[in-house]
Design a protein around this motif. Structure first.
Motif, PDB file in Angstrom:
ATOM      1  N   THR A 441       0.958  -1.209   0.058  1.00 55.25           N
ATOM      2  CA  THR A 441      -0.126   0.339  -0.111  1.00 55.25           C
ATOM      3  C   THR A 441       0.987   1.448   0.224  1.00 55.25           C
ATOM      4  N   ALA A 442       0.541   2.365  -0.634  1.00 51.62           N
ATOM      5  CA  ALA A 442       1.457   2.934  -0.542  1.00 51.62           C
ATOM      6  C   ALA A 442       0.464   4.794  -1.277  1.00 51.62           C
ATOM      7  N   ASP A 443       1.373   5.531  -0.917  1.00 52.69           N
ATOM      8  CA  ASP A 443       0.268   7.050  -1.390  1.00 52.69           C
ATOM      9  C   ASP A 443      -0.711   7.487  -2.935  1.00 52.69           C
ATOM     10  N   ASN A 444       0.246   6.902  -4.424  1.00 48.84           N
ATOM     11  CA  ASN A 444       0.534   6.748  -5.176  1.00 48.84           C
ATOM     12  C   ASN A 444       0.671   5.629  -5.469  1.00 48.84           C
ATOM     13  N   TYR A 445       0.902   5.648  -7.859  1.00 47.10           N
ATOM     14  CA  TYR A 445       1.436   4.830  -8.233  1.00 47.10           C
ATOM     15  C   TYR A 445       2.682   5.040  -8.321  1.00 47.10           C
ATOM     16  N   VAL A 446       3.125   6.149  -7.962  1.00 43.17           N
ATOM     17  CA  VAL A 446       4.399   6.484  -8.429  1.00 43.17           C
ATOM     18  C   VAL A 446       5.641   6.395  -7.608  1.00 43.17           C
ATOM     19  N   THR A 447       4.584   6.383  -6.042  1.00 50.64           N
ATOM     20  CA  THR A 447       5.531   5.972  -4.967  1.00 50.64           C
ATOM     21  C   THR A 447       5.801   4.563  -5.290  1.00 50.64           C
ATOM     22  N   ALA A 448       4.489   4.195  -5.146  1.00 52.43           N
ATOM     23  CA  ALA A 448       4.839   2.415  -5.256  1.00 52.43           C
ATOM     24  C   ALA A 448       5.196   2.106  -5.870  1.00 52.43           C
ATOM     25  N   LYS A 449       5.203   2.174  -6.903  1.00 51.61           N
ATOM     26  CA  LYS A 449       5.976   1.320  -7.771  1.00 51.61           C
ATOM     27  C   LYS A 449       8.011   1.812  -8.260  1.00 51.61           C
ATOM     28  N   SER A 450       7.875   2.963  -7.394  1.00 45.43           N
ATOM     29  CA  SER A 450       9.397   2.988  -6.828  1.00 45.43           C
ATOM     30  C   SER A 450      10.131   2.318  -5.365  1.00 45.43           C
ATOM     31  N   SER A 451       9.202   1.794  -4.555  1.00 45.26           N
ATOM     32  CA  SER A 451       9.364   1.391  -3.927  1.00 45.26           C
ATOM     33  C   SER A 451      10.186   0.311  -3.067  1.00 45.26           C
ATOM     34  N   PRO A 452      11.280   0.444  -2.356  1.00 46.80           N
ATOM     35  CA  PRO A 452      12.295  -0.423  -2.135  1.00 46.80           C
ATOM     36  C   PRO A 452      11.993  -1.292  -1.861  1.00 46.80           C
ATOM     37  N   HIS A 453      11.175  -1.655  -0.845  1.00 49.42           N
ATOM     38  CA  HIS A 453      10.349  -2.486  -0.384  1.00 49.42           C
ATOM     39  C   HIS A 453       9.971  -3.740  -1.561  1.00 49.42           C
ATOM     40  N   ALA A 541      18.136  -4.513  -2.884  1.00 46.96           N
ATOM     41  CA  ALA A 541      19.630  -4.545  -3.742  1.00 46.96           C
ATOM     42  C   ALA A 541      20.324  -3.131  -3.044  1.00 46.96           C
ATOM     43  N   THR A 542      19.676  -2.155  -3.920  1.00 50.19           N
ATOM     44  CA  THR A 542      20.341  -0.575  -3.744  1.00 50.19           C
ATOM     45  C   THR A 542      20.062   0.082  -2.363  1.00 50.19           C
ATOM     46  N   THR A 543      19.280   0.133  -1.804  1.00 51.13           N
ATOM     47  CA  THR A 543      18.534   1.160  -1.211  1.00 51.13           C
ATOM     48  C   THR A 543      19.644   0.459  -0.165  1.00 51.13           C
ATOM     49  N   PRO A 544      19.543   1.248   1.226  1.00 47.56           N
ATOM     50  CA  PRO A 544      20.914   0.853   2.576  1.00 47.56           C
ATOM     51  C   PRO A 544      20.313   0.216   3.620  1.00 47.56           C
TER      52      PRO A 544
END
Length: 633
Positions: A441-453, A541-544
């Motif tokens: 779940t996220a605020d919007n599609y862009v935020t969800a699509k780029s989530s480090p999870h 993968a890349t997110t600290p």
């Protein structure tokens, strides 16, 4: 509202929204002028239905006015068309309320959002249910003469040219009911013609359950017109829902929908059923093609009319349909309910409960059939009504599984924000060995699509459902499983994808956890009770670093939703997860200076909080840490 009273006559200003509506009517709908007659006849029919119901407890209301009917007459000399009924009529207060205002919240906001292109779309008018004002499409001015009750002294006359004001005064009116007199403009004179009126009535009002009559000249034995006149019934005057389905044309169903809904567009689909047995009733249920502008208002009136043995009982029969299906229009005609049924009786009546259950199942089956056989059309339905359908699983426990099967979302399967993925299609594509439905779940599609999870899910080729509407977090509090598969939020601490790793990788993860034990302890010591726990994660993968919540703790989206509603929300305690493979994390782990180490912790935690919540508790501490590390580097 301005007022200038003389005796019982006064001049009043329209509510500002009505002025805008009248302007929209007059200037935007000339291409569909004839709809005004459908609306006025529908209103007259409703007035007769309401009188029938009132007369059940007060038979005197029928006194002296004969059979219920709608009458049409015109006069080419005075350029007037009159639509009359002998229905319930209106009092002075009724006239002011119904003809001088639009009593709907959010009306001004609705108008302010209308683009010029939208304002030319007649469908928007139908979303208001204010068909009376369509008279101004063809009329320079309109006079309404009406009377409710038994006394001729109860008459009221309303008059307006639709330019900002109207007059209202008390009059003597001998007959009960309402006369709407249209003073036709040049563009409306085509309706001062018997055959044009017959054509419109046949097209739009054949299904009206009371006679629609017109004054015509009596013909002699040779078929020649004489000077004598009589009232001739033009329509069939048989309630459409009582006829056999095989005898009803598609166009008739569509026109009846427009009659009961006051919508100007065709319905998307409908279901007409006659049920005999334990309960004896007829239902005619419609799915509109467009959502009403105020659909998300849960106080929005139900679209179902209730009839008992073809006698109208009420307009807004909320007891017959759950709130999440409030967009459905149509009627139910029951033979089992008592004619004098009240809303209180209706609330607790077993027959009502049975009707509600049957209607709900029929609508869900109708939508299920559409979803299975016409995905494109169902997608149009979902775009219009998907948000209210998401209220269903919390409200309707009996049909929770069926409703869940109708829900649609975005997913990592495509790069589109369109909500086209259902849980069944997701299960069909599940990876071998996968036993859960993963979602974010996220605020919007862009935020969800780029989530480090999502990083480990991309790496392992596992699809994740992206839920980006504000209602989704609340929805998932009421959905625990579907078709035997449990739901798993990928931002919760219980997430475990180790079953997709080989033994070698699992052993390496254990070694890394041992190596980072001292680092984890240093972070815990610095952060104290600011976080619930600190631990290593191998899902990035890349997110600290990221933050997650416990499985049984309130999630971020629910917390933000409640906060935006002004409610006090307990502070969410996050679990801080760090990625041991990330270079920044390695720099932090190798840092001997505790002060610099604390700055690294602040930066990593701040980044994780920004990603998860979009905000951090102490921005100044975060900026000091960043600036110090930049200078040091």
């Amino acid at each position: 509202m301005s007022e200038m009273a003389t005796k019982n006559k006064e001049t009043r200003g329209f509510q500002s929204e009505v002025k805008q509506l009248l302007n929209l009517m007059v200037h935007s709908l000339y291409s569909n002028k004839e709809i005004f007659l459908r609306e006025l006849i529908s209103n007259a029919s409703d007035a007769s239905d309401k009188l029938r119901f009132r007369a059940l407890s007060n038979p005197e209301l029928y006194q002296g006015d004969g059979d219920l009917k709608v009458k049409l007459s015109f006069d080419k000399i005075t350029n007037t068309l009159t639509v009359s009924d002998n229905g319930i009529g209106m009092s002075r207060n009724d006239v002011i309320e119904h003809l001088g205002t639009i009593a709907k919240s959010g009306t001004s906001e609705f108008f302010s959002n209308l683009s010029e292109e939208q304002s030319k779309n007649s469908q928007l008018i139908g979303q208001f249910g204010v068909g009376f004002y369509s008279a101004f499409i063809v009329a320079d001015s309109v006079t309404v003469r009406t009377r409710s009750g038994l006394s001729s002294n109860n008459g009221v006359e309303w008059h307006s040219s639709g330019e900002g004001e109207y007059t209202i005064e008390n009059i003597i009116k001998e007959s009960r009911g309402t006369d709407v007199i249209l003073h036709m403009r040049e563009e409306g004179k085509e309706f001062l013609n018997e055959w044009r009126l017959r054509e419109v009535i046949s097209k739009y009002s054949d299904h009206i359950s009371i006679p629609v009559c017109m004054m015509t000249k009596v013909k002699d034995k040779k078929g020649q017109e004489t000077e004598k006149t009589e009232w001739e019934q033009i329509n069939k005057a048989q309630a459409l829902w009582t006829r056999n389905k095989s005898d009803i044309k598609e166009e008739e169903y569509k026109e009846f929908y427009k009659h009961v809904s006051h919508d100007f567009s065709d319905p998307m689909l409908w279901s007409h059923n006659r049920v005999e047995g334990k309960n004896d009733y007829t239902s005619l249920l419609y799915i509109p093609s467009k959502a009403p502008w105020d659909m998300m208002n849960r106080e929005h009136k139900s679209g179902l009319k209730l009839y008992v043995q073809r006698v109208f009982i009420m307009d807004d029969a909320k007891q017959l349909i759950p709130a999440y299906l409030r967009f459905v229009r149509g009627l139910i005609d029951s033979n089992d309910l008592p004619l004098n049924v009240s809303r209180e009786i209706l609330q607790d009546n077993k027959v009502t409960q049975s009707l509600r259950s049957a209607c709900t199942k029929r609508i869900l089956a109708l939508l299920e059939n559409l979803a299975n056989n016409d995905a494109e059309k169902y997608q149009k339905f979902w775009q219009e009504f998907g948000m209210v359908m998401k209220e269903g699983p919390a409200e309707d426990l009996v049909n929770k599984e069926k409703i869940a099967g109708l829900l649609r979302f975005s997913s990592t399967k495509s790069d589109s924000s369109k909500q086209t993925v259902g849980f069944l299609s997701y299960i069909d594509r599940m990876k071998e060995g996968q036993d859960k439905i993963y979602y974010l779940t996220a605020d919007n599609y862009v935020t969800a699509k780029s989530s480090p999870h999502l990083e480990q899910f991309h790496a392992k080729g596992i699809e994740v459902i992206l839920m980006v509407n504000r209602i989704d977090e609340w929805l998932m509090n009421h959905l625990t499983e579907f078709n035997g598969k449990k739901f798993q939020s990928i931002t919760k601490s219980g997430l475990d994808l180790s079953q997709f790793d080989d033994k070698t990788k699992q052993e390496k993860h254990k070694e890394t956890e041992e190596e980072f034990k001292s680092v984890i302890e240093r972070i815990k010591e610095y952060l104290g009770d600011r976080v619930k726990e600190v631990r290593i994660t191998f899902k990035l993968a890349t997110t600290p670093a990221v933050v997650v919540t416990d499985d049984f703790e309130m999630g971020t989206q629910m917390s933000k939703l409640l906060e935006s509603a002004g409610q006090e929300v307990p502070k969410v305690k996050y679990i801080f997860e760090i990625n041991p493979k990330n270079e920044l994390v390695k720099c932090m782990a190798d840092e001997p200076d505790e002060r610099i180490f604390s700055y690294w912790v602040e930066v990593l935690l701040g980044q994780a909080m920004l990603t998860e919540r979009g905000s951090i508790e102490d921005p100044s501490k975060f900026l000091v840490a960043i600036n110090t590390l930049i200078v040091k580097t």
